[in-house]
Motif scaffolding. Structure first.
Motif, PDB file in Angstrom:
ATOM      1  N   MET A  30       1.174  -0.988  -0.068  1.00  0.00           N
ATOM      2  CA  MET A  30       0.047  -0.358   0.040  1.00  0.00           C
ATOM      3  C   MET A  30       0.426   1.494  -0.116  1.00  0.00           C
ATOM      4  O   MET A  30       0.365   1.933  -0.257  1.00  0.00           O
ATOM      5  N   ALA A  31       2.567   0.843  -0.031  1.00  0.00           N
ATOM      6  CA  ALA A  31       2.969   2.209  -0.108  1.00  0.00           C
ATOM      7  C   ALA A  31       3.355   3.136  -1.493  1.00  0.00           C
ATOM      8  O   ALA A  31       3.589   2.474  -2.568  1.00  0.00           O
ATOM      9  N   LYS A  32       2.918   4.455  -1.735  1.00  0.00           N
ATOM     10  CA  LYS A  32       2.860   4.663  -3.146  1.00  0.00           C
ATOM     11  C   LYS A  32       4.676   5.149  -3.204  1.00  0.00           C
ATOM     12  O   LYS A  32       5.297   5.313  -4.169  1.00  0.00           O
ATOM     13  N   ASP A  33       5.355   5.965  -1.961  1.00  0.00           N
ATOM     14  CA  ASP A  33       6.557   6.054  -1.987  1.00  0.00           C
ATOM     15  C   ASP A  33       6.981   6.042  -0.704  1.00  0.00           C
ATOM     16  O   ASP A  33       7.057   5.938   0.279  1.00  0.00           O
ATOM     17  N   PHE A  34       8.616   6.117  -0.680  1.00  0.00           N
ATOM     18  CA  PHE A  34       9.713   6.250   0.342  1.00  0.00           C
ATOM     19  C   PHE A  34      10.327   7.158  -0.163  1.00  0.00           C
ATOM     20  O   PHE A  34      11.397   6.884  -1.098  1.00  0.00           O
ATOM     21  N   GLU A  35      11.404   7.746   1.116  1.00  0.00           N
ATOM     22  CA  GLU A  35      12.357   8.290   0.742  1.00  0.00           C
ATOM     23  C   GLU A  35      12.817   8.219   2.461  1.00  0.00           C
ATOM     24  O   GLU A  35      12.645   8.652   3.450  1.00  0.00           O
ATOM     25  N   ALA A  36      14.451   7.109   2.601  1.00  0.00           N
ATOM     26  CA  ALA A  36      15.115   7.814   3.573  1.00  0.00           C
ATOM     27  C   ALA A  36      16.734   8.647   3.317  1.00  0.00           C
ATOM     28  O   ALA A  36      17.007   8.360   2.208  1.00  0.00           O
ATOM     29  N   LYS A  37      16.612   9.266   4.146  1.00  0.00           N
ATOM     30  CA  LYS A  37      18.349  10.473   3.702  1.00  0.00           C
ATOM     31  C   LYS A  37      18.694  10.193   4.733  1.00  0.00           C
ATOM     32  O   LYS A  37      18.373  10.267   6.587  1.00  0.00           O
ATOM     33  N   ALA A  38      20.201  10.217   5.033  1.00  0.00           N
ATOM     34  CA  ALA A  38      21.333  10.920   6.001  1.00  0.00           C
ATOM     35  C   ALA A  38      21.772  12.176   6.718  1.00  0.00           C
ATOM     36  O   ALA A  38      21.975  12.415   5.080  1.00  0.00           O
ATOM     37  N   ASN A  39      20.887  12.660   7.608  1.00  0.00           N
ATOM     38  CA  ASN A  39      21.400  13.527   7.932  1.00  0.00           C
ATOM     39  C   ASN A  39      23.048  13.716   8.709  1.00  0.00           C
ATOM     40  O   ASN A  39      22.988  13.130   9.012  1.00  0.00           O
ATOM     41  N   LEU A  40      23.652  14.225   7.717  1.00  0.00           N
ATOM     42  CA  LEU A  40      25.030  14.458   8.274  1.00  0.00           C
ATOM     43  C   LEU A  40      25.284  15.676   8.708  1.00  0.00           C
ATOM     44  O   LEU A  40      25.726  16.884   8.266  1.00  0.00           O
ATOM     45  N   GLU A  41      25.884  15.847   9.868  1.00  0.00           N
ATOM     46  CA  GLU A  41      26.308  17.031  10.773  1.00  0.00           C
ATOM     47  C   GLU A  41      28.322  17.260  11.554  1.00  0.00           C
ATOM     48  O   GLU A  41      28.719  16.323  11.851  1.00  0.00           O
ATOM     49  N   SER A  42      28.394  18.421  10.263  1.00  0.00           N
ATOM     50  CA  SER A  42      29.887  18.698  10.739  1.00  0.00           C
ATOM     51  C   SER A  42      29.751  19.427  11.555  1.00  0.00           C
ATOM     52  O   SER A  42      28.939  20.488  12.352  1.00  0.00           O
ATOM     53  N   VAL A  43      31.133  19.187  12.612  1.00  0.00           N
ATOM     54  CA  VAL A  43      31.538  20.263  13.606  1.00  0.00           C
ATOM     55  C   VAL A  43      32.666  20.972  13.104  1.00  0.00           C
ATOM     56  O   VAL A  43      33.519  21.069  12.622  1.00  0.00           O
ATOM     57  N   LYS A  44      32.543  22.573  13.130  1.00  0.00           N
ATOM     58  CA  LYS A  44      33.593  23.025  12.785  1.00  0.00           C
ATOM     59  C   LYS A  44      35.423  23.122  13.976  1.00  0.00           C
ATOM     60  O   LYS A  44      34.881  22.960  15.167  1.00  0.00           O
ATOM     61  N   VAL A  45      35.915  23.330  13.227  1.00  0.00           N
ATOM     62  CA  VAL A  45      37.508  22.811  14.232  1.00  0.00           C
ATOM     63  C   VAL A  45      37.871  23.997  14.072  1.00  0.00           C
ATOM     64  O   VAL A  45      38.812  24.345  12.698  1.00  0.00           O
ATOM     65  N   PRO A  46      37.624  25.278  14.829  1.00  0.00           N
ATOM     66  CA  PRO A  46      38.728  26.515  13.811  1.00  0.00           C
ATOM     67  C   PRO A  46      40.156  26.621  14.424  1.00  0.00           C
ATOM     68  O   PRO A  46      40.003  25.273  15.685  1.00  0.00           O
TER      69      PRO A  46
END
Length: 147
Positions: A30-46
């Motif tokens: 019964m699924a019309k659509d599916f989407e999986a995403k990886a949200n990658l978060e970076s850390v600032k390094v001064p």
């Protein structure tokens, strides 16, 4: 070859989806659509002595969404179990894309430890409406690529 053959663009329609909750496995026909995403978060390094900041990989979220026709009670059961116990039951989602016209081959991913996030449609009607659809969103704790 200096171009991608048109047949190697995989069709989004040629896929299968299964949900496993506990010891039961459901075909998500019964699924019309599916989407999986990886949200990658970076850390600032001064860094001293540099005017340009560096970046380092930090954390990752795996978010999924799907639209289904409301002809299953799978997600209603998850909500009811959470309501009655205070424990959000987890489930796994297996998605396979398999377009035989491509030379890319089959691609399967299994998203494990999934939990719901956001609204889950429990009931509705609309005298002027057409089909009852619902959006399902959530997060996965991990994923594997068995193929």
């Amino acid at each position: 070859m200096s171009y991608m053959p048109a047949n190697d663009a995989p069709s989004a329609k040629l896929a299968t989806c299964f949900i496993t909750k506990g010891d039961r496995r459901y075909a998500m026909l019964m699924a019309k659509d599916f989407e999986a995403k990886a949200n990658l978060e970076s850390v600032k390094v001064p860094a001293l002595g540099r005017t340009v900041n560096g970046y380092k990989s930090g954390t990752m979220d795996i978010k999924f969404s799907m639209t289904i026709y409301h002809c299953t009670e799978i997600f209603d059961e998850v909500v009811e179990e959470f309501k009655n116990t205070g424990v959000m039951p987890t489930f796994d989602i297996q998605v396979t894309n398999d377009d035989p016209a491509t030379s890319v081959g089959r691609s399967t991913k299994i998203y494990t430890g999934c939990i719901l996030d956001g609204e889950v449609l429990l009931s509705m009607f609309d005298a002027d409406g057409e089909l009852i659809e619902q959006s399902i969103e959530g997060y996965a704790q991990d994923f594997t690529r068995p193929e």
